[in-house]
Write a protein that holds these residues in place. Structure first.
Motif, short mmCIF file in Angstrom:
data_model
loop_
_atom_site.label_atom_id
_atom_site.label_comp_id
_atom_site.label_asym_id
_atom_site.label_seq_id
_atom_site.Cartn_x
_atom_site.Cartn_y
_atom_site.Cartn_z
N ASN A 219 0.83 -1.20 0.00
CA ASN A 219 0.00 0.00 0.00
C ASN A 219 0.87 1.26 0.00
O ASN A 219 0.57 2.23 -0.70
CB ASN A 219 -0.94 0.01 1.21
CG ASN A 219 -2.03 -1.04 1.10
OD1 ASN A 219 -2.47 -1.39 0.01
ND2 ASN A 219 -2.46 -1.56 2.24
N TYR A 220 1.92 1.23 0.79
CA TYR A 220 2.86 2.36 0.80
C TYR A 220 3.50 2.53 -0.58
O TYR A 220 3.57 3.64 -1.11
CB TYR A 220 3.94 2.14 1.85
CG TYR A 220 5.13 3.03 1.66
CD1 TYR A 220 5.07 4.40 1.90
CD2 TYR A 220 6.34 2.50 1.19
CE1 TYR A 220 6.17 5.22 1.70
CE2 TYR A 220 7.44 3.30 0.98
CZ TYR A 220 7.35 4.67 1.24
OH TYR A 220 8.44 5.47 1.01
N LEU A 221 3.96 1.41 -1.17
CA LEU A 221 4.59 1.49 -2.48
C LEU A 221 3.63 2.06 -3.52
O LEU A 221 4.02 2.92 -4.32
CB LEU A 221 5.07 0.10 -2.91
CG LEU A 221 6.21 -0.51 -2.08
CD1 LEU A 221 6.45 -1.95 -2.49
CD2 LEU A 221 7.48 0.32 -2.23
N ALA A 222 2.41 1.57 -3.50
CA ALA A 222 1.43 2.07 -4.46
C ALA A 222 1.20 3.57 -4.30
O ALA A 222 1.05 4.30 -5.28
CB ALA A 222 0.12 1.31 -4.30
N SER A 223 1.20 4.04 -3.06
CA SER A 223 0.98 5.47 -2.81
C SER A 223 2.12 6.33 -3.33
O SER A 223 1.97 7.54 -3.51
CB SER A 223 0.79 5.73 -1.31
OG SER A 223 2.02 5.61 -0.60
N ARG A 224 3.27 5.72 -3.57
CA ARG A 224 4.44 6.44 -4.08
C ARG A 224 4.62 6.24 -5.58
O ARG A 224 5.66 6.56 -6.13
CB ARG A 224 5.71 6.02 -3.33
CG ARG A 224 5.69 6.37 -1.84
CD ARG A 224 5.47 7.88 -1.62
NE ARG A 224 5.55 8.24 -0.22
CZ ARG A 224 4.51 8.28 0.61
NH1 ARG A 224 3.30 7.94 0.17
NH2 ARG A 224 4.67 8.65 1.87
N GLY A 225 3.62 5.69 -6.22
CA GLY A 225 3.69 5.52 -7.67
C GLY A 225 4.42 4.28 -8.13
O GLY A 225 4.69 4.12 -9.32
N VAL A 226 4.74 3.37 -7.20
CA VAL A 226 5.40 2.12 -7.57
C VAL A 226 4.34 1.15 -8.07
O VAL A 226 3.42 0.80 -7.34
CB VAL A 226 6.17 1.51 -6.39
CG1 VAL A 226 6.80 0.18 -6.80
CG2 VAL A 226 7.24 2.47 -5.88
#
Length: 286
Positions: A219-226
């Motif tokens: 979820n964190y990665l997705a929030s950073r555009g990963v």
């Protein structure tokens, strides 16, 4: 599934809001298993390519022809799985990069990355070094110019964070934003502060080649555009261990029937697509 459909599926991942973990595949059977398990993407790396084809470490001994041929075999066997490949440095300068893109596009890959590391490692250097930024930009632009199918995904890859530091990594991200590539592939990122800073500068979807505990939350990665985050190449490592254990047991006299850890008949038949071949034999061999 045609190449364009697989490339469209890879682009859908980049255009989505989630972060996916691709399946590390190195040969046809692994790719078929990943496909059957529902992985969105397969990942064929230069490191696993070198191991699978040459039995050699990841020191750029594998040639473009060998790498592209193995990718073609994987794509032929797994006919729905979009395959992302790590094309290392493009096997030379910007013109070699163009040849690399041409060969991998014909081999059916859905996406490929070109990195800015100086490879093979130059004489007299003990640690990885990067090519100058302007050369990196030229190689990325050459990669984009070389593709015939506009749906082929191209990533600009850099390991600057762990080689030259965060500031240089930020400069490279800013420059690669404007090369026409479809995403930026980062390796060596281990801290949230690093990823936060890089994500703030990136105008393209991100791919991560390394994961630490600190940044592994999807979820964190997705929030950073990963949109894609690799998890290493455990399947190949597991295969080495399984082969070693089986051969050792047989060498030490264990009866074949007592050797454990082998694939059941149903899994073997599924991986070989035995039912499909049986149907073709019925139809065309009488």
């Amino acid at each position: 599934m045609r190449w364009s459909e697989r490339r469209a599926a890879a682009r859908a991942v980049l255009e989505g809001h989630d972060c996916v973990h691709p399946a590390s595949v190195h040969e046809p059977v692994a790719a078929r298993i990943a496909e059957d398990l529902g992985y969105e993407l397969g990942m064929f790396a230069g490191s696993t390519g070198s191991l699978a084809v040459l039995g050699a470490p990841d020191i750029i001994l594998l040639t473009l022809t060998e790498f592209a041929e193995q990718a073609r075999r994987i794509n032929r066997a797994a006919n729905r799985l979009p395959l992302v490949v790590d094309a290392d440095h493009g096997y030379g300068n910007a013109l070699n990069v163009m040849r690399t893109v041409e060969e991998l596009e014909v081999a059916g890959v859905a996406a490929l990355s070109i990195e800015d590391t100086a490879l093979p490692r130059p004489f007299g250097t003990e640690k990885p070094v990067l090519i100058p930024l302007d050369e990196g930009v030229a190689k990325m632009r050459a990669a984009v110019a070389a593709r015939d199918d506009a749906s082929l995904v191209i990533f600009a890859r850099t390991g600057a964070v762990s080689i030259t530091g965060l500031e240089d990594a930020l400069a490279r991200v800013r420059a690669y934003n404007h090369t026409g590539t479809d995403g930026i592939f980062l390796t060596g990122v281990t801290k949230r502060a690093e990823l936060d800073a890089l994500a703030a500068e990136a105008k393209l979807p991100l791919v991560l080649g390394t994961l630490s505990d600190e940044i592994s939350d999807r979820n964190y990665l997705a929030s950073r555009g990963v949109r894609i985050a690799l998890q290493g190449h455990l399947p190949f490592q597991a295969a080495i261990q399984a082969i070693h254990a089986t051969l050792k047991a047989l060498r030490e006299g264990t009866p074949p029937a007592q050797v454990g850890g082998t694939a059941p008949k149903t899994l073997r038949e599924a991986a070989m697509r035995e039912a499909d071949y049986a149907e073709k034999a019925r139809r065309f061999l009488g």
